[in-house]
Design an enzyme around this catalytic site. Structure first.
Site, short mmCIF file in Angstrom:
data_model
loop_
_atom_site.label_atom_id
_atom_site.label_comp_id
_atom_site.label_asym_id
_atom_site.label_seq_id
_atom_site.Cartn_x
_atom_site.Cartn_y
_atom_site.Cartn_z
N ARG A 135 88.73 6.26 87.59
CA ARG A 135 87.94 5.15 87.07
C ARG A 135 87.76 5.20 85.56
NH1 ARG A 135 85.90 6.60 92.10
NH2 ARG A 135 85.76 4.83 93.56
N HIS A 162 92.31 3.06 89.12
CA HIS A 162 93.73 3.34 89.42
C HIS A 162 94.69 2.36 88.75
CE1 HIS A 162 92.45 6.52 91.88
NE2 HIS A 162 92.33 5.90 93.03
N HIS A 211 98.44 9.84 95.38
CA HIS A 211 97.25 9.57 96.21
C HIS A 211 97.55 9.74 97.70
CE1 HIS A 211 93.39 7.72 97.16
NE2 HIS A 211 93.13 7.56 95.87
N ASP A 251 83.77 12.78 96.84
CA ASP A 251 84.65 11.91 96.07
C ASP A 251 84.41 12.21 94.61
OD1 ASP A 251 86.41 9.99 95.23
OD2 ASP A 251 85.20 8.26 95.85
N GLU A 304 93.92 15.01 94.58
CA GLU A 304 94.65 14.35 93.50
C GLU A 304 94.54 15.18 92.22
OE1 GLU A 304 93.18 10.11 93.46
OE2 GLU A 304 92.01 10.97 95.09
#
Length: 384
Positions: free
Chosen positions: A109, A138, A212, A284, A349
């Protein structure tokens, strides 16, 4: 770090206005087949890389997507451990959450879709709104996950490989500079999927490339990943606000449910009252890896006890985003015909940190003319 091969490419046609894809005719090889038509009529392709033991990666030129990844369990039985669809068009579904894709120009982000570089402010598409706070995610509405890359099969150090190239034009999704990107996937005799990234630009621009893939070591569509046991060599993290944007701090994970410096089942502490877990709806977050050397080193392991499948993650990157599929809700049906339920896949990731263009204390993601970005990530599979 290892220098990757120079550009290997098939001919490419113009970028289309509709979904911004480069057209590339299929390279002549026995390991390629159609992966279906895109909405504008262009054809995507699926390439198979396989070693002598049967370890196999199926990769598309559309989005550079790792469509399938076949890994043996402790009994030698192969299963596909990568979530995804069986045709390219399904990856354009509105709710498709970047399954297996290459991510760019900027992975993760950027706050409010804005950054300032060399005195000029740039605006990016606002395509995400966690916590009701808009951001660019992304790479924007049409990131690298939604373009058709130029593809060529290759053999690198005796290993089957696929070299993907894409030229992102100046101003694409609001980013400055024409960025030339090369990503090489290769499969090794050690049951490794290796990803080598390379990029150059003609104007200063932020770049943060990643992959991803959603993993479920039980096999895609086979339930939750909460029993997977994760370890990360990361004693610190970059905490976020309600919009999942880093605050700019780098804090220790010790004493929190974000501490994976020793192995823990993912579901063990996911419901512990914790502000960071509340903001993310679970895990996350970006972890600050102990390895900040730029050398390829082991940074994480993942074990699924029932199958015995074991994955090791190596990278040259300074950060690792661990996402445990919090937004999967059973509405998407994958290759096996099974719905992908809540937390049925996880992502590891490798990356630079989120919102780095707005965070001067973070490692820089700015690539300038005359420089070459090089990065390597490797996923190694075994069973125990």
């Amino acid at each position: 770090m290892k220098t990757i091969m120079p550009f290997l490419r098939c001919s490419a046609l113009a970028l289309t206005a509709s979904i911004a894809v480069l057209s590339a005719p299929a390279c002549s090889a026995a390991n390629v087949k159609s992966f279906g038509k895109l909405p504008d009529g262009r054809e995507a392709h699926l390439y198979t890389l396989q070693n002598a033991s049967g370890f196999r990666a199926d990769i598309s030129d559309f989005g550079g997507i790792v469509v399938s990844l076949y890994v043996a369990d402790k009994n030698g039985k192969l299963a596909d451990v990568s979530l995804g669809f069986d045709n390219a068009a399904d990856y354009l579904l509105k709710k498709a959450p970047y399954f297996g894709a290459l991510i760019g120009r900027y992975g993760n982000r950027i706050a409010h879709g804005k950054f300032t570089l060399d005195g000029q402010t740039y605006s990016l598409p606002l395509n995400d709104k966690p916590g009701n706070i808009p951001c660019s995610l992304h790479g924007g509405d049409v990131g690298f996950d939604k373009v058709l890359w130029t593809a060529k099969p290759a053999t690198i150090e005796g290993n089957p490989a696929l070299v993907l190239t894409y030229v992102s034009k100046d101003g694409e999704m609001g980013y400055p500079g024409t960025l030339t990107v090369e990503v090489t996937y290769s499969v090794t005799p050690k049951n490794e999927l290796r990803i080598d990234y390379k990029a150059t630009t003609d104007k200063a621009t932020p770049v943060n490339l990643t992959n991803h893939t959603y993993f479920n070591l039980k096999g895609e569509g086979n339930g939750s990943i909460l029993d997977h046991v994760l370890m990360m060599k990361a004693a610190k993290t970059t905490p976020v606000n309600a919009g999942l944007i880093p605050t700019g701090e780098i804090v220790p994970v010790a004493g929190t449910p974000l501490d994976f410096t020793t192995p823990h089942a993912i579901g063990e502490r996911i419901n512990v009252p914790n502000e960071q877990l509340k903001f993310g709806g679970g895990y996350d977050h970006n972890w600050v890896l102990d390895n900040q050397s730029g050398k390829l080193e082991l940074v994480a392991t993942l074990h699924e006890p029932a199958s015995g499948r074991f994955m090791e993650v190596f990278t040259t990157e300074p950060g690792l985003q661990f996402y445990c599929g919090n937004f999967l809700d059973g509405t998407l049906v994958g290759k096996s015909g099974k719905a992908y339920g809540h937390r049925s896949g996880l992502c590891l990731e490798t990356q630079h940190y989120p919102d780095s263009p707005n965070q001067p204390s973070f490692p820089s993601t700015i690539l300038r003319p005359g420089e070459t970005l090089k990065s390597t990530t490797l996923y190694r599979f075994s069973a125990k």
